[in-house]
Design a protein around this motif. Structure first.
Motif, short mmCIF file in Angstrom:
data_model
loop_
_atom_site.label_atom_id
_atom_site.label_comp_id
_atom_site.label_asym_id
_atom_site.label_seq_id
_atom_site.Cartn_x
_atom_site.Cartn_y
_atom_site.Cartn_z
N PHE A 127 40.06 48.26 42.52
CA PHE A 127 39.04 48.85 43.39
C PHE A 127 38.85 50.33 43.08
CE2 PHE A 127 41.11 45.52 46.12
CZ PHE A 127 40.10 44.58 45.99
N SER A 165 41.44 42.16 48.22
CA SER A 165 42.01 43.20 49.07
C SER A 165 43.07 42.61 49.99
CB SER A 165 40.92 43.85 49.91
OG SER A 165 41.46 44.71 50.89
N GLN A 172 36.03 46.60 50.32
CA GLN A 172 36.43 46.58 48.92
C GLN A 172 36.08 45.25 48.28
OE1 GLN A 172 40.64 47.70 49.36
NE2 GLN A 172 40.15 49.67 48.43
#
Length: 345
Positions: A127, A165, A172
């Motif tokens: 990310f 995530s 994200q």
């Protein structure tokens, strides 16, 4: 006199016919028995392969891994033989239609003409690194039509590899899903949670899932801050197509750090002996394994050990196997030189 001569001729003729019929009959019988024998052996061999593969699918489907390394390699070999037979049958059919025109594996202009991809490249990303991914798309990977041309023309299939995530479904995850809808160049590991400590397991899952999805000759792991020379990679891999179990990269072995404050701290340092040195393994910026080794990782994903670093972990998976370790300086990404395959950016 004429009737007597005619009778003699008929008798001679009737005596002559059996002498020609007997050899023909024997040849026909022999050909028939030979056909039955060959068909029987082929059927029995195919049944044995099917049985082994079903046993493997049954074991791995139940989440079990009680299968030896020897049995695993036998099953991989069976699968490879089965696919080769299917491929040969298809090539034979095509050859009959085209007048037995042979095909070269790599054409002069560098395009890949075999049925399967040459290499599947997993670019491990995370990310907040879209700028890195965009830089890679612009530099060597391409996007849209350019990416499609790279896959179809050169047999090179690159994908960004990322997990999910810890807070599943948050912004994200949504950002990655949105980016993937636009670019369609991600391999998303839905059952992997992104974390710095989880990188070795992420690399293992990449090889496992990629081997299940793509029937490529090779599988490469690359970091998302590495530039790849596609032409140099393709030409180098082409020289190793005849080796079934290849582990290729910038090979090294260094110190095992036992101090927790050190950047390269190894929690299980005590497993590496009194001198605390790692075994030989490829540097983590970029390394390549062949199809058989990727399938080995896929089959044994639940029992293969991971350490603090993904490159050390990958090296440990192939200890004890009949693997061809190729120390190729072109994969040393820290120093860019003519003909190099990768470089850190």
């Amino acid at each position: 006199m004429q009737s007597s001569s005619r009778g003699s001729s008929q008798r001679l003729s009737s005596m002559a016919y059996p002498s020609f019929r007997i050899p023909t009959l024997l040849i026909s019988m022999f050909a028939t028995f030979a056909s039955f024998y060959v068909a029987g052996r082929l059927w029995q061999d195919s049944q044995n392969r099917v049985y082994l593969i079903k046993q493997l699918d049954r074991i791995t489907g139940q989440g079990q891994s009680a299968i030896s390394v020897e049995d695993t390699l036998k099953i991989i070999t069976c699968r490879e033989q089965h696919k080769k037979l299917d491929s040969l049958e298809m090539e034979l059919t095509a050859a009959r239609q085209e007048g037995f025109v042979s095909k070269r594996l790599l054409e002069i202009n560098g395009t890949y003409s075999e049925g399967r991809p040459l290499v599947m490249i997993g670019i491990l990303t995370t990310f907040g690194r879209q700028k890195n991914r965009d830089a890679i798309r612009n530099a060597w990977m391409g996007s849209g039509a350019a990416l499609k041309k790279l896959e179809d023309g050169k047999g090179i299939v690159p994908r960004f590899v990322i997990g999910r995530s810890e807070n599943r479904g948050d912004n994200q995850d949504k950002d990655i899903d949105r980016e993937n809808r636009l670019t369609n160049d991600f391999l998303i590991l839905d059952d992997h949670v992104e974390s710095k400590e989880g990188l070795p397991n992420k690399a293992k899952l990449f090889f496992a899932y990629a081997a299940d999805k793509w029937d490529a000759e090779f599988f490469a792991k690359v970091n998302d801050d590495v530039y790849v020379n596609i032409d140099a990679l393709g030409s180098t891999l082409a020289t190793h197509l005849d080796k079934p179990r290849v582990y290729m990269g910038c090979m090294k072995s260094g110190e095992v750090f036992s101090e927790p404050k050190n950047r390269w701290y190894e929690p299980e340092w005590w497993k590496f002996g009194d001198k605390k040195s790692y075994f030989r393994h490829a540097s983590g910026e970029m390394y390549v394994i062949s199809r058989a080794l990727a399938k080995f990782v896929s089959i044994n994903r639940f029992v293969l050990r991971t350490y603090a670093h993904d490159d050390v972990s990958a090296g440990s998976w192939f200890i004890g196997l009949d693997v061809n370790h190729v120390d190729e300086s072109k994969f040393c990404c820290s120093s860019w030189s003519t003909g190099a395959i990768c470089a850190g950016v």
